[in-house]
Design an enzyme around this catalytic site. Sequence first.
Site, mmCIF file in Angstrom:
data_model
loop_
_atom_site.group_PDB
_atom_site.id
_atom_site.type_symbol
_atom_site.label_atom_id
_atom_site.label_comp_id
_atom_site.label_asym_id
_atom_site.label_seq_id
_atom_site.Cartn_x
_atom_site.Cartn_y
_atom_site.Cartn_z
ATOM 1 N N GLU A 150 47.998 -5.694 25.524
ATOM 2 C CA GLU A 150 49.038 -5.517 24.499
ATOM 3 C C GLU A 150 49.314 -4.028 24.298
ATOM 4 O O GLU A 150 48.401 -3.207 24.336
ATOM 5 C CB GLU A 150 48.544 -6.134 23.188
ATOM 6 N N CYS B 137 47.988 -11.329 21.305
ATOM 7 C CA CYS B 137 46.894 -10.985 20.405
ATOM 8 C C CYS B 137 46.750 -11.908 19.182
ATOM 9 O O CYS B 137 46.198 -12.993 19.289
ATOM 10 C CB CYS B 137 47.032 -9.528 19.977
ATOM 11 N N LYS C 172 56.297 -10.877 19.788
ATOM 12 C CA LYS C 172 55.109 -11.370 19.093
ATOM 13 C C LYS C 172 55.505 -12.124 17.821
ATOM 14 O O LYS C 172 56.180 -11.587 16.954
ATOM 15 C CB LYS C 172 54.199 -10.199 18.750
#
Length: 258
Positions: free
Chosen positions: A44, A144, A110
């Site tokens: 990431e 994540c 995200k």
Amino acid sequence: MSPKLKLALVQSHLIWEDPEANRALFEEKIQTITEDVDLIILPEMFSTGFTMNPENIEAEEDRKTVEWMRKVAEQCNAALIGSIVFSEGKTYRNRLFFVDPNGNPKTYDKRHTFTLAGEDKVYEAGTSKLLLEYKGFKICPLICYDLRFPVWARNVENYDVLIYVANWPKPRIAAWDTLLKARAIENMAYCVGVNRIGVDGLGYEYSGHSAVYDTLGNQIAYSEKKEVLYTTLEKNDIDITRNKLKFLEDRDDFNLVK
């Protein structure tokens, strides 16, 4: 013959808020790949580290990094995946890019921004999943903190591979290990997690634990050091397991409303 997908997981430290230096760092690491691979996976925010100060990054750097990804993918004849700080005017996104060997990019923003670090106040959250068809596999890439939310990752699309790119810190690494395994088991899919190592510009330490789990939650690759980690996924293994254990047929039917 059943499709196979050869992966290279690049576990590395990151240079704080310095895209040019990180591009050079990863180019050097990718050049050490000696095996014939189909997909190279980076962490990431691989060009900056997990910064909450995107204004410190020159506006053109995100485009430069995407062009770099296209160049590397074409040179290696392999797809490249990782997330970066991406700006759209005054709006910033933690955006994942999947670039195929022909240099064609696809993106995912995200969905779950990390409130503990204030990511939700800096980066615009995404609203839709990305499903990729590549080399005979259906792939769902996430980022994540998304790992903590099983509903978002739920395998209602019959994907084969779930990929998480991350900056997951050492104090909570047990959760990373446990949740990667859980996502593989509950979704009956390969689950791949690529984390960074080292210490970032804010003093947070990262211990890697990049790993791959099969459809039954067996760990088939793992590392805690700076290295390129290799593994091969086999479509036939997914089909055999799902035909024998039809657990996905009993999954709950639902729609996300937000």
